[in-house]
Design a protein around this motif. Structure first.
Motif, PDB file in Angstrom:
ATOM      1  N   HIS A   1      -3.544  -5.691  -3.323  1.00 11.27           N
ATOM      2  CA  HIS A   1      -2.526  -5.807  -4.356  1.00 11.27           C
ATOM      3  C   HIS A   1      -1.494  -4.709  -4.136  1.00 11.27           C
ATOM      4  O   HIS A   1      -1.675  -3.841  -3.285  1.00 11.27           O
ATOM      5  N   SER A   2      -0.417  -4.804  -4.882  1.00  5.92           N
ATOM      6  CA  SER A   2       0.653  -3.827  -4.713  1.00  5.92           C
ATOM      7  C   SER A   2       0.781  -2.953  -5.947  1.00  5.92           C
ATOM      8  O   SER A   2       0.363  -3.333  -7.041  1.00  5.92           O
ATOM      9  N   HIS A   3       1.332  -1.783  -5.720  1.00  6.64           N
ATOM     10  CA  HIS A   3       1.757  -0.897  -6.803  1.00  6.64           C
ATOM     11  C   HIS A   3       3.272  -0.821  -6.699  1.00  6.64           C
ATOM     12  O   HIS A   3       3.811  -0.581  -5.613  1.00  6.64           O
ATOM     13  N   THR A   4       3.951  -1.005  -7.800  1.00  8.40           N
ATOM     14  CA  THR A   4       5.409  -1.081  -7.763  1.00  8.40           C
ATOM     15  C   THR A   4       6.102   0.240  -8.097  1.00  8.40           C
ATOM     16  O   THR A   4       7.282   0.400  -7.775  1.00  8.40           O
ATOM     17  N   ALA A   5       5.398   1.144  -8.730  1.00  4.43           N
ATOM     18  CA  ALA A   5       6.039   2.397  -9.142  1.00  4.43           C
ATOM     19  C   ALA A   5       5.210   3.632  -8.810  1.00  4.43           C
ATOM     20  O   ALA A   5       5.628   4.749  -9.097  1.00  4.43           O
ATOM     21  N   THR A   6       4.047   3.430  -8.215  1.00  6.24           N
ATOM     22  CA  THR A   6       3.163   4.553  -7.898  1.00  6.24           C
ATOM     23  C   THR A   6       2.698   4.451  -6.454  1.00  6.24           C
ATOM     24  O   THR A   6       2.916   3.443  -5.782  1.00  6.24           O
ATOM     25  N   GLU A   7       2.029   5.494  -6.003  1.00  2.00           N
ATOM     26  CA  GLU A   7       1.541   5.511  -4.623  1.00  2.00           C
ATOM     27  C   GLU A   7       0.476   4.437  -4.403  1.00  2.00           C
ATOM     28  O   GLU A   7      -0.085   3.887  -5.354  1.00  2.00           O
ATOM     29  N   ALA A   8       0.190   4.168  -3.139  1.00  2.21           N
ATOM     30  CA  ALA A   8      -0.814   3.174  -2.766  1.00  2.21           C
ATOM     31  C   ALA A   8      -2.196   3.821  -2.808  1.00  2.21           C
ATOM     32  O   ALA A   8      -2.837   4.075  -1.792  1.00  2.21           O
TER      33      ALA A   8
ATOM     34  N   VAL B   1      -0.507  -1.693  -1.311  1.00  2.75           N
ATOM     35  CA  VAL B   1       0.836  -1.589  -0.755  1.00  2.75           C
ATOM     36  C   VAL B   1       1.733  -1.059  -1.870  1.00  2.75           C
ATOM     37  O   VAL B   1       1.785  -1.643  -2.941  1.00  2.75           O
ATOM     38  N   SER B   2       2.407   0.045  -1.616  1.00  4.11           N
ATOM     39  CA  SER B   2       3.339   0.565  -2.608  1.00  4.11           C
ATOM     40  C   SER B   2       4.760   0.172  -2.229  1.00  4.11           C
ATOM     41  O   SER B   2       5.231   0.473  -1.134  1.00  4.11           O
ATOM     42  N   THR B   3       5.419  -0.502  -3.174  1.00  4.35           N
ATOM     43  CA  THR B   3       6.819  -0.909  -2.980  1.00  4.35           C
ATOM     44  C   THR B   3       7.756  -0.002  -3.785  1.00  4.35           C
ATOM     45  O   THR B   3       8.918  -0.344  -3.987  1.00  4.35           O
ATOM     46  N   ARG B   4       7.260   1.135  -4.223  1.00  2.18           N
ATOM     47  CA  ARG B   4       8.032   1.994  -5.138  1.00  2.18           C
ATOM     48  C   ARG B   4       9.319   2.524  -4.524  1.00  2.18           C
ATOM     49  O   ARG B   4      10.296   2.732  -5.232  1.00  2.18           O
TER      50      ARG B   4
END
Length: 139
Positions: free
Chosen positions: A79-86, A106-109
């Protein structure tokens, strides 16, 4: 150590970027007992949230039946994190139910759904203990 084909890694990243600003989630299935990530299955984030993911229960049941019929198991849960680290949150750790799976975050931040690199990391989560592992990308 997690070994992933570049095609699967790139598809996971593309899914994370496409679903940003909501978290993306999915499973990579592989032959039982092989630890080989072979078949990417993008899932719907039933929570539709930028801070939480939840597999749709009907979709997840269908996938587990399909994997059972094909002698497969979840090799990667991502899954991804959009505002925090992976890095797995406390909720991520509590929800980890597959002791043999690799948990990819996966971080997209930094770039969101725009072009640019992402943070791509893998963990083993067993009995609430998070252990980061190396990721090898195969051509």
């Amino acid at each position: 150590m997690l070994k992933l084909d570049r095609e699967i890694r790139d598809a996971i990243v593309a899914h994370a970027k496409r679903d940003h600003p909501d978290e993306a989630c999915g499973i990579v299935a592989g032959p039982e007992g092989s630890d080989t990530a072979a078949r990417l299955v993008e899932m719907v984030n039933a929570a539709g949230s930028p801070t939480f993911y939840e597999f749709d229960s009907t979709e997840l049941l269908r996938l587990y039946r399909e994997m059972d019929d094909n002698d497969e198991e979840p090799v990667v849960v991502y899954h991804s994190h959009t505002a925090t680290e992976a890095y797995p949150s406390r909720t991520d750790t509590d929800l980890a139910q597959e002791p043999n799976a690799h948990y990819v975050l996966v971080s997209t931040r930094e770039h969101g759904n725009s072009a640019g690199p992402v943070e791509f990391r893998s963990y083993r989560i067993v009995d609430g203990v998070v252990t980061e592992e190396d990721v090898t990308i195969q051509e």
